[in-house]
Structure formats: structure tokens, C-alpha cells
Write an enzyme that holds these catalytic residues in place. Structure first.
Site, PDB file in Angstrom:
ATOM      1  N   HIS A 134       0.858  -1.071   0.074  1.00 32.51           N
ATOM      2  CA  HIS A 134      -0.012   0.120   0.065  1.00 32.51           C
ATOM      3  C   HIS A 134       0.821   1.314   0.034  1.00 32.51           C
ATOM      4  CE1 HIS A 134      -3.119  -2.751   1.527  1.00 32.51           C
ATOM      5  NE2 HIS A 134      -4.001  -1.737   1.489  1.00 32.51           N
ATOM      6  N   ASN A 138       8.003  -3.763   3.250  1.00 32.28           N
ATOM      7  CA  ASN A 138       6.623  -3.401   3.669  1.00 32.28           C
ATOM      8  C   ASN A 138       6.111  -3.958   4.965  1.00 32.28           C
ATOM      9  OD1 ASN A 138       3.735  -3.154   3.133  1.00 32.28           O
ATOM     10  ND2 ASN A 138       3.632  -5.519   2.541  1.00 32.28           N
ATOM     11  N   ASP A 172      14.699  17.748   0.179  1.00 35.15           N
ATOM     12  CA  ASP A 172      15.512  18.233  -1.090  1.00 35.15           C
ATOM     13  C   ASP A 172      16.283  16.862  -1.841  1.00 35.15           C
ATOM     14  OD1 ASP A 172      15.183  20.990  -1.062  1.00 35.15           O
ATOM     15  OD2 ASP A 172      17.034  21.330   0.113  1.00 35.15           O
ATOM     16  N   GLU A 177      13.399  15.296  -3.901  1.00 35.77           N
ATOM     17  CA  GLU A 177      13.123  16.242  -4.825  1.00 35.77           C
ATOM     18  C   GLU A 177      14.390  16.036  -5.964  1.00 35.77           C
ATOM     19  OE1 GLU A 177      12.570  20.260  -3.438  1.00 35.77           O
ATOM     20  OE2 GLU A 177      10.501  20.107  -3.084  1.00 35.77           O
ATOM     21  N   ASP A 212       8.559  18.671  -7.211  1.00 34.94           N
ATOM     22  CA  ASP A 212       8.383  19.645  -6.243  1.00 34.94           C
ATOM     23  C   ASP A 212       7.551  19.355  -5.177  1.00 34.94           C
ATOM     24  OD1 ASP A 212       8.706  22.191  -4.733  1.00 34.94           O
ATOM     25  OD2 ASP A 212       7.853  23.479  -6.185  1.00 34.94           O
ATOM     26  N   GLN A 242       9.800  26.432   2.224  1.00 34.13           N
ATOM     27  CA  GLN A 242      10.175  25.289   1.627  1.00 34.13           C
ATOM     28  C   GLN A 242      11.925  24.985   1.806  1.00 34.13           C
ATOM     29  OE1 GLN A 242       8.722  23.816  -2.121  1.00 34.13           O
ATOM     30  NE2 GLN A 242       7.349  25.599  -2.091  1.00 34.13           N
ATOM     31  N   GLU A 302      13.139  21.714   3.854  1.00 39.30           N
ATOM     32  CA  GLU A 302      13.590  20.778   2.776  1.00 39.30           C
ATOM     33  C   GLU A 302      14.822  20.398   2.858  1.00 39.30           C
ATOM     34  OE1 GLU A 302      11.680  21.809  -0.885  1.00 39.30           O
ATOM     35  OE2 GLU A 302       9.844  21.404  -0.390  1.00 39.30           O
TER      36      GLU A 302
HETATM   37 MN    MN Z   1       2.292  -2.106   3.496  1.00 37.00          MN
HETATM   38 MN    MN Z   2       9.486  21.885  -2.827  1.00 33.49          MN
END
Ligand code: MN
Ligand code: MN
Length: 285
Positions: free
Chosen positions: A123, A154, A253, A256, A262, A272, A276
Site C-alpha cells: 500500500h 513492507n 531536497d 526532490e 517539487d 520550503q 526541505e
Molecule cells: Mn504496507
Molecule cells: Mn519543494
């Protein structure tokens, strides 16, 4: 079930609250937790709800919002709000199934497509984060919410992080969570694979998650400051990984840079930049 200790603890806490509230009618009422915008912190990849955008397709559900990648048969990312308003006693539905909300003509990943692959149907938005109603829980079992995830990731690393997030809700917080996967090639219980289901589902190399933690309140985005706790985690999709999610903490960061997204894009640029660049060092359980 492995969450029983946790949920019964939460119920005991609620019962305790009810008793203490009944005894003190002069206490300032704390704001009630609501169900807020699953995409409040922004659309990381600029996904759009158009069949002309097959690798970055925006899919909005009541329970979560995601960017779907038709060519990988899995989401790029999933974003959701987590608060006590989403949590209840609905049992785990386990009704893994195709997502018929995808554009017509696209391959719909089946519940059995991961069978025998050595990877779990992992999930993104967890079952246990949507237990208020049977319908909410069932929505998390759509295959569009799944990624092929190494079982140890998981069932241990990721599950520990999911449990920790819900413990923060029980401690009086609400969270915004964005998670996803990228890269190609992971090592499950049956070895290394780059795809499963005859090539229809890509096995990612990395599974990442970003959590923004706020005390319960209103106008959430405007309450985020430079001291708000932001947890970013980037794990290898490899069965040999550590069960300690804290050891995989990184900066937003860095995620990203790795994904080209972003994140937290609805926050002011300066905020940010501050949030970040940091790597969380807070508690992990
Ligand atoms: Mn899971
Ligand atoms: Mn950002």
C-alpha cells in the site's frame, strides 16, 4: 492482527479522555480533528486528469490523491491527510482489485498480478490509515494504490513507519503524508526483478515518504513554520534492508533531486528551502 495492541491502546486513550472531559467542564475544548484536503501540500509532479498524460495521471479519490503511471502499472506518488477523523474500527477489507477509474483502454493491474513475484502488494496509502468506514478502508485496496514492495520493507520497515505516524495522531497531531516510489529494479523474496506481471508493473528501486506533523488545528497549511516537524525517508526496495526506518531518513531536497518533483509546493519558497534542507532527528517510536 499486528495493529491490535496499537488500536486497543488508542481506544483506551479515547476512553480516558472521555472520562477526564466528563469530569472537567471548564477545560478549553481542543479543536476537533477533521478530514482535510489530501493534496493540501501541492501536486508534486503537476499531474493532470487527462488520458493524454499516461505517465503522470491525476487520480482523485475521497480517501487519497495520486499520480498514476500507466506504463509502470503503479502510482508515482500518493498524497493523503491523516487525522483521528480518518480512524475508526472498520476492519481490514483485503479486497485487492482493479481500479476501474483509470481511463478506458489502459491496462488495469489485477489483484493476482503480484502473485508468486516475491514482492508484496505494498500500500502507498495504508489500510490502517483509513478505518473510519468500510468504504474508506476498501478504497485503499485498489491496485492503483499498490507498489511491488520487498516483503521485509513492507512488513517491517514501512509498517514501523506507518505505525509511528498513527502514534503521532494519537498524541494529538494531524499529518500530511506523501509517498511514492521511483527507479527500476528491486530485490524481493525471490530475487532481483525489474518488472512483474509480464512487464506490466515496474519494480521500483526506492520507496520514499514525506510526513508533515502538526498539532490538531485549523488552516493547516498556514500553520506550518520553520519549526514544524518534517520527516523524509528514502528506503531501498531490497529485502535485506534494516527494519529501522529512522536509519533511512534524508532531506526532502534529496527526494526532490532524485524524483524531479517539487514537494510541499504550496508553502512559501523560503519556508520550503528551510524545511526541505533538514534531515529529521526526532524520535522513531
Ligand atoms: Mn504496507
Ligand atoms: Mn519543494
Amino acid at each position: 492482527m499486528k495493529y491490535t495492541w496499537f488500536r486497543s491502546g488508542a481506544l483506551a486513550f479515547v476512553a480516558l479522555l472521555a472520562v477526564s472531559c466528563a469530569k472537567t467542564d471548564d477545560a478549553t475544548p481542543s479543536p476537533a480533528a477533521g478530514r482535510d484536503d489530501n493534496l493540501a501540500l501541492g501536486n508534486p509532479s503537476g499531474a493532470v486528469a487527462s488520458s493524454a498524460s499516461p505517465t503522470n495521471y491525476l487520480l482523485v479519490k475521497a480517501q487519497y490523491t495520486l499520480s498514476y503511471n500507466r506504463d509502470q502499472g503503479k502510482p508515482n506518488w500518493v498524497s493523503w491527510h491523516l487525522s483521528s477523523a480518518w480512524l475508526g474500527s472498520a476492519p481490514r477489507q483485503d479486497d485487492f482489485r482493479v481500479d476501474a477509474d483509470l481511463p478506458s483502454g489502459w491496462y488495469q493491474v489485477k489483484a493476482t498480478d503480484y502473485s508468486g513475484s516475491g514482492f508484496d502488494r505494498g500500500h502507498n496509502c495504508p489500510s490502517a490509515d483509513r478505518t473510519s468506514t468500510v468504504a474508506d478502508n476498501s478504497a485503499t485496496f485498489l491496485m492503483s494504490n499498490m507498489m511491488p514492495q520487498a516483503p521485509q520493507n513492507n512488513q517491517q520497515t514501512w509498517a514501523n513507519l506507518e505505525n509511528y505516524a498513527r502514534s503521532l495522531v494519537d498524541a494529538g497531531n494531524e499529518l500530511y503524508i506523501i509517498c511514492g516510489s521511483y527507479g527500476k529494479g528491486g530485490t524481493g523474496s525471490a530475487g532481483y526483478e525489474t518488472t512483474i506481471a509480464g512487464g506490466k508493473v515496474t519494480v521500483p528501486a526506492r520507496c520514499w515518504k514525506v510526513l508533515v506533523v502538526l498539532p490538531v488545528g485549523n488552516n493547516d497549511v498556514s500553520r506550518i513554520t520553520a519549526s514544524t516537524r518534517v520527516i523524509a525517508v528514502n528506503t531501498p526496495n531490497d529485502n535485506a534492508l534494516s527494519s529501522n526506518w529512522g536509519s533511512y531518513r534524508t532531506s526532502v531536497d534529496a527526494i526532490e533531486s532524485a524524483t524531479g518533483y517539487d514537494l510541499l509546493s504550496t508553502l512559501p519558497m523560503s519556508l520550503q528551502a528551510t524545511l526541505e534542507s533538514q534531515t529529521d532527528t526526532g524520535p522513531t517510536n
